[in-house]
Each structure stands twice: as C-alpha cells, then as structure tokens.
Design a protein around this motif. Sequence first.
Motif, mmCIF file in Angstrom:
data_model
loop_
_atom_site.group_PDB
_atom_site.id
_atom_site.type_symbol
_atom_site.label_atom_id
_atom_site.label_comp_id
_atom_site.label_asym_id
_atom_site.label_seq_id
_atom_site.Cartn_x
_atom_site.Cartn_y
_atom_site.Cartn_z
ATOM 1 N N ILE A 1 -29.194 -121.181 80.607
ATOM 2 C CA ILE A 1 -28.179 -120.280 80.060
ATOM 3 C C ILE A 1 -26.806 -120.938 80.100
ATOM 4 C CG2 ILE A 1 -26.945 -118.103 80.413
ATOM 5 C CD1 ILE A 1 -29.645 -116.847 81.133
ATOM 6 N N TYR A 2 -26.488 -121.578 81.193
ATOM 7 C CA TYR A 2 -25.196 -122.266 81.298
ATOM 8 C C TYR A 2 -25.020 -123.247 80.137
ATOM 9 C CZ TYR A 2 -21.597 -125.477 82.890
ATOM 10 O OH TYR A 2 -20.480 -126.270 82.954
ATOM 11 N N TYR A 3 -26.041 -124.066 79.886
ATOM 12 C CA TYR A 3 -25.927 -125.079 78.835
ATOM 13 C C TYR A 3 -26.028 -124.490 77.433
ATOM 14 C CZ TYR A 3 -25.792 -128.503 82.484
ATOM 15 O OH TYR A 3 -25.408 -129.221 83.581
ATOM 16 N N LEU A 4 -26.811 -123.441 77.273
ATOM 17 C CA LEU A 4 -26.857 -122.784 75.963
ATOM 18 C C LEU A 4 -25.510 -122.140 75.634
ATOM 19 C CD1 LEU A 4 -30.415 -121.216 76.069
ATOM 20 C CD2 LEU A 4 -29.600 -122.868 74.373
ATOM 21 N N LEU A 5 -24.880 -121.532 76.614
ATOM 22 C CA LEU A 5 -23.559 -120.939 76.385
ATOM 23 C C LEU A 5 -22.527 -122.018 76.070
ATOM 24 C CD1 LEU A 5 -23.447 -118.249 79.218
ATOM 25 C CD2 LEU A 5 -23.584 -117.821 76.754
ATOM 26 N N SER B 1 -23.093 -125.118 74.825
ATOM 27 C CA SER B 1 -23.328 -125.909 73.614
ATOM 28 C C SER B 1 -23.759 -125.084 72.414
ATOM 29 C CB SER B 1 -24.404 -126.962 73.894
ATOM 30 O OG SER B 1 -25.649 -126.329 74.128
ATOM 31 N N GLY B 2 -23.894 -123.787 72.580
ATOM 32 C CA GLY B 2 -24.440 -122.945 71.522
ATOM 33 C C GLY B 2 -23.472 -122.524 70.449
ATOM 34 N N GLY C 1 -21.123 -120.521 70.362
ATOM 35 C CA GLY C 1 -20.792 -119.107 70.335
ATOM 36 C C GLY C 1 -21.876 -118.173 69.852
ATOM 37 N N PHE C 2 -23.084 -118.674 69.590
ATOM 38 C CA PHE C 2 -24.165 -117.785 69.156
ATOM 39 C C PHE C 2 -24.635 -116.892 70.290
ATOM 40 C CE2 PHE C 2 -24.601 -121.018 65.821
ATOM 41 C CZ PHE C 2 -24.569 -120.189 64.718
ATOM 42 N N LEU C 3 -24.589 -117.428 71.510
ATOM 43 C CA LEU C 3 -24.994 -116.657 72.677
ATOM 44 C C LEU C 3 -23.770 -116.315 73.507
ATOM 45 C CD1 LEU C 3 -28.142 -118.639 73.853
ATOM 46 C CD2 LEU C 3 -28.078 -116.529 72.537
ATOM 47 N N LEU C 4 -23.772 -115.100 74.041
ATOM 48 C CA LEU C 4 -22.662 -114.629 74.861
ATOM 49 C C LEU C 4 -23.209 -113.978 76.120
ATOM 50 C CD1 LEU C 4 -20.747 -112.827 71.978
ATOM 51 C CD2 LEU C 4 -20.230 -115.095 72.900
ATOM 52 N N LYS C 5 -22.452 -114.088 77.181
ATOM 53 C CA LYS C 5 -22.819 -113.420 78.422
ATOM 54 C C LYS C 5 -22.220 -112.020 78.378
ATOM 55 C CE LYS C 5 -22.502 -114.052 83.401
ATOM 56 N NZ LYS C 5 -21.991 -114.918 84.471
ATOM 57 N N LEU D 1 -27.798 -111.392 78.611
ATOM 58 C CA LEU D 1 -27.359 -112.409 77.661
ATOM 59 C C LEU D 1 -27.551 -111.811 76.274
ATOM 60 C CD1 LEU D 1 -26.500 -115.424 77.523
ATOM 61 C CD2 LEU D 1 -28.919 -115.981 77.290
ATOM 62 N N MET D 2 -26.621 -112.070 75.371
ATOM 63 C CA MET D 2 -26.726 -111.454 74.047
ATOM 64 C C MET D 2 -26.366 -112.430 72.938
ATOM 65 S SD MET D 2 -23.293 -109.072 74.140
ATOM 66 C CE MET D 2 -23.228 -108.709 72.407
ATOM 67 N N LEU D 3 -26.841 -112.106 71.745
ATOM 68 C CA LEU D 3 -26.422 -112.827 70.550
ATOM 69 C C LEU D 3 -25.083 -112.249 70.119
ATOM 70 C CD1 LEU D 3 -29.758 -112.756 68.504
ATOM 71 C CD2 LEU D 3 -28.824 -114.681 69.789
#
Length: 138
Positions: free
Chosen positions: A71-75, A77-78, A80-84, A90-92
Amino acid sequence: MTRVYKMPVLTAFYNYGHIRMEVSNEELLISWKEFFSKGTNWKDIDPGMNYEEYCQISDQEHLKKIWSMPIYYLLKSGKGFLLKKDSETLMLREEMREVIKNPAFAEQMGDVIEYRMTDYYWRRYREKCDIDKPKIMV
C-alpha cells in the motif's frame, strides 16, 4: 519480498470482476492470505521463513506488512489512483467511480492482474530451473 506483493491489494479491488471503490482491512487481509496461501507463494513474504513460521503470522502482522509495503508503494507510485481513506480503508479516487462500472475496464483489469501473476510464476520457475542462463560447454 518481490513486487508481486502488490497483486493481492489489486485483487482486493478487482474482487473477481466486481470492482470495489474501496477496500477495508478485512478485504485486504482476505485477498492477501488467499494469494500467499497458494502453493509456495508464502516464501515471498520472507525468504528466511519456513512454512510453520508463516502459519504463525498474526492478522495484525499481515496488516502491518500490507500497509507498510504494497500500500505504501502503491500510494507513492500510483499517480493518485489510490487514496488512503482512513487507517483501515484504501480507496480509488472518486473520478474512477464511473469507470469501474464499465465491463471493459473490469475485463482489462482482470487481464492485467492475470498477466502479472503469470509473469510472476514464470520468473520463479525460470529462477528455480536456472532457465535462460548461458550454459558453458567445455
């Protein structure tokens, strides 16, 4: 742990083609355990761990790893598609709400996840069998 650890997080969103706007800790944990309980995937959590040690990992420890690694890395490098949403969700991003309703999007997401998983298993197989390494003939 290889980059495959992101796949259980993405499959939690994918939800067998019924894409979710958000995932809870419980949904993340189910997806995580489902993935790492298959075959020898558990070895990728910690290469120095044996199966008995893997089985002793608590849900809290799994969740700590889920939030600190994928989750840390997806947030990060993502783009902004994923948000905490909060400490347990976790949400789109909201702009994805209409997109995820499109069956073509769900199909594409499923294809990408399947491809990444197949690639993961192929790489593990090649490493295990020492494939693609030049053989020196003497």
